[in-house]
Design a protein around this motif. Sequence first.
Motif, PDB file in Angstrom:
ATOM      1  N   ASP A 195      -2.502   2.354   6.103  1.00  0.00           N
ATOM      2  CA  ASP A 195      -1.147   1.815   6.175  1.00  0.00           C
ATOM      3  C   ASP A 195      -1.066   0.631   5.211  1.00  0.00           C
ATOM      4  OD1 ASP A 195       1.242   0.557   6.804  1.00  0.00           O
ATOM      5  OD2 ASP A 195       1.073   0.950   8.958  1.00  0.00           O
ATOM      6  N   ASP A 199       3.139  -1.563  -1.495  1.00  0.00           N
ATOM      7  CA  ASP A 199       3.322  -1.189  -0.089  1.00  0.00           C
ATOM      8  C   ASP A 199       3.436   0.332  -0.010  1.00  0.00           C
ATOM      9  OD1 ASP A 199       3.923  -0.883   2.544  1.00  0.00           O
ATOM     10  OD2 ASP A 199       5.838  -1.968   2.498  1.00  0.00           O
ATOM     11  N   THR A 257       0.450   5.780  12.531  1.00  0.00           N
ATOM     12  CA  THR A 257       0.942   4.427  12.806  1.00  0.00           C
ATOM     13  C   THR A 257      -0.143   3.610  13.489  1.00  0.00           C
ATOM     14  OG1 THR A 257       1.909   5.215  14.875  1.00  0.00           O
ATOM     15  CG2 THR A 257       3.355   5.144  12.929  1.00  0.00           C
ATOM     16  N   ASN A 283       0.995  -2.593   6.434  1.00  0.00           N
ATOM     17  CA  ASN A 283       0.463  -3.381   7.558  1.00  0.00           C
ATOM     18  C   ASN A 283      -1.029  -3.646   7.459  1.00  0.00           C
ATOM     19  OD1 ASN A 283       2.945  -3.614   9.149  1.00  0.00           O
ATOM     20  ND2 ASN A 283       2.769  -1.383   9.365  1.00  0.00           N
ATOM     21  N   ARG A 302      -3.708  -1.643   7.690  1.00  0.00           N
ATOM     22  CA  ARG A 302      -4.437  -1.040   8.802  1.00  0.00           C
ATOM     23  C   ARG A 302      -4.934   0.344   8.404  1.00  0.00           C
ATOM     24  NH1 ARG A 302       0.177  -2.545  13.329  1.00  0.00           N
ATOM     25  NH2 ARG A 302      -0.262  -4.793  13.438  1.00  0.00           N
TER      26      ARG A 302
END
Length: 371
Positions: free
Chosen positions: A260, A243, A272, A263, A265
Motif C-alpha cells: 500500500d 502514491d 487494505t 499508507n 503498509r
Amino acid sequence: DALILDADADTTISAPTDDQIDIEIAGADDFQFIANNFKVLAGSNIAFATDSIAYFGDGNNLQIKSDGTNSFITESGGSGNLRIQGQTIRLEKSDGEIMLEATNDAGVDIRHNNIKKLETTATGIDITGAFTATAASTITTADNTNTLSLISTDADASVGPNLVLYRNSSSPEVDDQVGNIAFNAENDADQLVEYFTVKTLISDETDGTEDGHMQFTVKTAGADKKRLDLKPNEAVFNDDSLDIDFRVESNGNANMFKVDGGNDRVGVGTGTPAKLVHIVGAADNGLLEALQLDNTDHASTETGQAVAINLRLSQAGTMRDGGRITVGKDDDWDDAAATDSHMTFKTMASNTLTERMKIASDGVISAGDPT
C-alpha cells in the motif's frame, strides 16, 4: 535519271518516284527522303564524332552525344521532362544483363548482378536481402494493421528473430543512453505526449566489468515518473516515491501480496492492510498457519539448532534487541522419537537478553531467571 557523283557511277542521287529522293553510295541504297521523312536504310548508319551533338527540338532541348568514354542523353530545356515510354522499359548492361525493368501496369524491379533485390507491388515494395538506412525513417499506416513485423523462418534452435539497438560510440561513458523505446500518443489538446518509456543506460563502460541500467518510466499526473528501475546492484519499484500500490495476484487471491504505497503498509491476502504488515487468510473451522520459519541445518547428535523472532527498539538511533521468542531442540531430531523442543521468552535487562519464561517439551512452564 540519277545524278552521278563519282567516276565509277556507283554513288548517285536519284528520284525514282514522285516525292522520293534516294542516296546511293558504293552501289547500295543508304538514305532516302520521302515527304517530311528521312530514312537511314538497312545496313547504313549515321556517325557522330566525339563530342559532336545530335540536337532535337526547336530549342535543341534533347541532346545526344559521346565524349569518347561516356554517353549522354540530356533534356537541356530546364523546364521539361525526359520521357522514355514503352510497355516494358529495361536498363541493361552491354551484354544484355538486366539492371532495372519497369513493366506496364505491373512492378518496377531493381537488380544486383541480375538478381532482383527491390520490386514495387500493388501494396508497396518487396526487398530481397538486407537494407541499410543512414537517416531517421518513418513507417505510417492509416489503420490498425501491424506497422512492423520481424519474421524469422529459421528452423533451428537458435534465437530469432532478433531486434538489436546498437549505440556505436567511440567514447562511451557512464550514464550514456544506450537505447530508448517511447510509446507516444496525443492528449486532448492535440499535443504529442510520451506516455511510456523504456530507457537503457551505461552504468560502467570498463572492459570486463561492464554494467547496464534499465528504467521504465510512466507519465503520471503530467510528469515522467520511474516505476521500475533495474540497476546493477538492485531492482527498485516506485523509485520516485509515488502514491501507487504494488500488487501480486495468485491463482485464487487478487491480493496475494500488496504494498500500500499511500499508507506505507504491506498486506498478504488483503488489499487494505491495517498494520505495517498484515496477513489475512481463511481456514474453514481450522488452524490458519500464516507464518513459518525454517532452520534447515541438521547434523546427527546436535541439539543447538533453533529459530527465533527478534523484537527490536531504537537506542539513540541504533536498533537493539528488546525481546526474543525462541524455539529450540531438546533432542538431536535424528528420528521421529527424538523430536522434543522448547520455547523461551527473553527480555532485555541491563543491556543483556535475559530468559523470562520457558515452555518445555513436556508442557512444564518455568518463569523468571533460570539461574
